[in-house]
Design a protein around this motif. Structure first.
Motif, PDB file in Angstrom:
ATOM      1  N   UNK A  83       1.909   3.026   7.154  1.00 57.22           N
ATOM      2  CA  UNK A  83       0.591   2.999   6.507  1.00 57.22           C
ATOM      3  C   UNK A  83      -0.287   4.138   7.012  1.00 57.22           C
ATOM      4  N   UNK A  84      -0.207   4.413   8.309  1.00 53.41           N
ATOM      5  CA  UNK A  84      -0.975   5.518   8.887  1.00 53.41           C
ATOM      6  C   UNK A  84      -0.477   6.864   8.363  1.00 53.41           C
ATOM      7  N   UNK A 128       0.825  -1.208   0.000  1.00 55.56           N
ATOM      8  CA  UNK A 128       0.000   0.000   0.000  1.00 55.56           C
ATOM      9  C   UNK A 128       0.851   1.246   0.000  1.00 55.56           C
ATOM     10  N   UNK A 129       1.958   1.217   0.748  1.00 56.40           N
ATOM     11  CA  UNK A 129       2.788   2.410   0.883  1.00 56.40           C
ATOM     12  C   UNK A 129       3.842   2.520  -0.209  1.00 56.40           C
ATOM     13  N   UNK A 178       6.371  -0.601  12.663  1.00 58.45           N
ATOM     14  CA  UNK A 178       6.720   0.439  11.699  1.00 58.45           C
ATOM     15  C   UNK A 178       5.888   0.325  10.426  1.00 58.45           C
ATOM     16  N   UNK A 179       5.504  -0.882  10.041  1.00 55.44           N
ATOM     17  CA  UNK A 179       4.595  -1.040   8.901  1.00 55.44           C
ATOM     18  C   UNK A 179       3.255  -0.358   9.180  1.00 55.44           C
ATOM     19  N   UNK A 204      -6.457   1.427   0.834  1.00 57.55           N
ATOM     20  CA  UNK A 204      -7.385   0.394   1.264  1.00 57.55           C
ATOM     21  C   UNK A 204      -8.643   1.060   1.802  1.00 57.55           C
ATOM     22  N   UNK A 205      -9.769   0.788   1.153  1.00 55.92           N
ATOM     23  CA  UNK A 205     -11.022   1.403   1.597  1.00 55.92           C
ATOM     24  C   UNK A 205     -11.774   0.531   2.583  1.00 55.92           C
ATOM     25  N   UNK A 206     -11.549  -0.793   2.559  1.00 54.07           N
ATOM     26  CA  UNK A 206     -12.174  -1.675   3.546  1.00 54.07           C
ATOM     27  C   UNK A 206     -11.529  -1.441   4.911  1.00 54.07           C
TER      28      UNK A 206
END
Length: 250
Positions: free
Chosen positions: A105-106, A77-78, A100-101, A84-86
């Motif tokens: 992502x945040x 994703x990053x 850290x992942x 990710x919408x779900x």
């Protein structure tokens, strides 16, 4: 901006008495299923006594409402321009690399809504969650936001973390600023400073060095360092904090 919430496992379970109602609380925050669940160890997830799987089954009794992935898949994703919408549920992250992942992502705003089930209230991920302003879905007293000047100090550490914070200029930055703030009456407290560090964008893999220095200073250890900042650094950091808050209010 990614919406972020969490609950500590002992608050979810409460000695095996509240898993069903607390799961309903979490579903109410997450919204409509299906949900994506991220586990850090797929092999352990499949085992008969998996704590991850137990939580998933309480949260989504119907298998059609869940999709299980490895936490490492967040990297996709990053690394790319994806979102990710779900609703995403992260299951008991613990290792620095896994945490850290979640952090990346945040910060990349790669997920619409993310919930983290935390194994222990003393886990570093819980301090990070409080530091970045995540909602604790268990009805307890709200976490106190880090002091703005401490966050500015932590930004100095973040600017040094590319070479590590356990030695050299990184260590000098951490130790000197801890001394300055402690002498000014700020608490020499691990949770407070780590919350500030994470609010400033700090990485989990360097948090251990900060915790180590704080605990050593609490015991009276004197670290020999070359000072990195002028004597008036506290005033400078306080001014930066005021300027930043004013800019954010505009």
């Amino acid at each position: 901006m990614t919406e972020l919430a969490y609950m500590v496992r002992e608050d979810w379970a409460q000695h095996g008495t509240t898993m069903i109602p607390q799961s309903a609380v979490i579903r109410g925050w997450l919204g409509d299923a299906p949900y994506v669940f991220a586990t850090w160890d797929m092999k352990k997830y499949q085992s008969s006594n998996s704590a991850d799987r137990e939580f998933v089954q309480y949260l989504t009794p119907a298998s059609a409402d869940r999709r299980i992935v490895n936490l490492s898949e967040l990297r996709a994703l990053t690394d790319g321009d994806r979102r990710l919408t779900a609703p995403l549920v992260v299951l008991h992250p613990y290792k620095d690399a896994d945490c850290d992942l979640v952090r990346v992502a945040f910060e990349a705003n790669a997920v619409d809504r993310m919930f983290v089930i935390v194994w222990s209230p003393r886990d570093t991920i819980r301090t990070w969650l409080d530091g970045v302003g995540a909602s604790n879905l268990h009805p307890t007293a709200a976490a106190i936001a880090p002091d703005a000047a401490q966050v500015e100090a932590a930004r100095c550490w973040v600017s040094e973390q590319y070479n590590g914070l356990g030695s050299g200029n990184g260590k000098a930055s951490v130790v000197q600023l801890l001394r300055v703030f402690t002498e000014a009456g700020y608490p020499l407290d691990v949770d407070t400073w780590l919350a500030a560090y994470f609010a400033a964008g700090g990485e989990f893999r360097h948090a251990e060095a900060i915790e180590k220095f704080i605990k050593e200073m609490q015991r009276g250890v004197q670290h020999r360092i070359q000072e990195r900042y002028r004597p008036e650094i506290l005033s400078v950091l306080r001014e930066r904090a005021v300027e930043r808050e004013s800019a954010e209010d505009e």
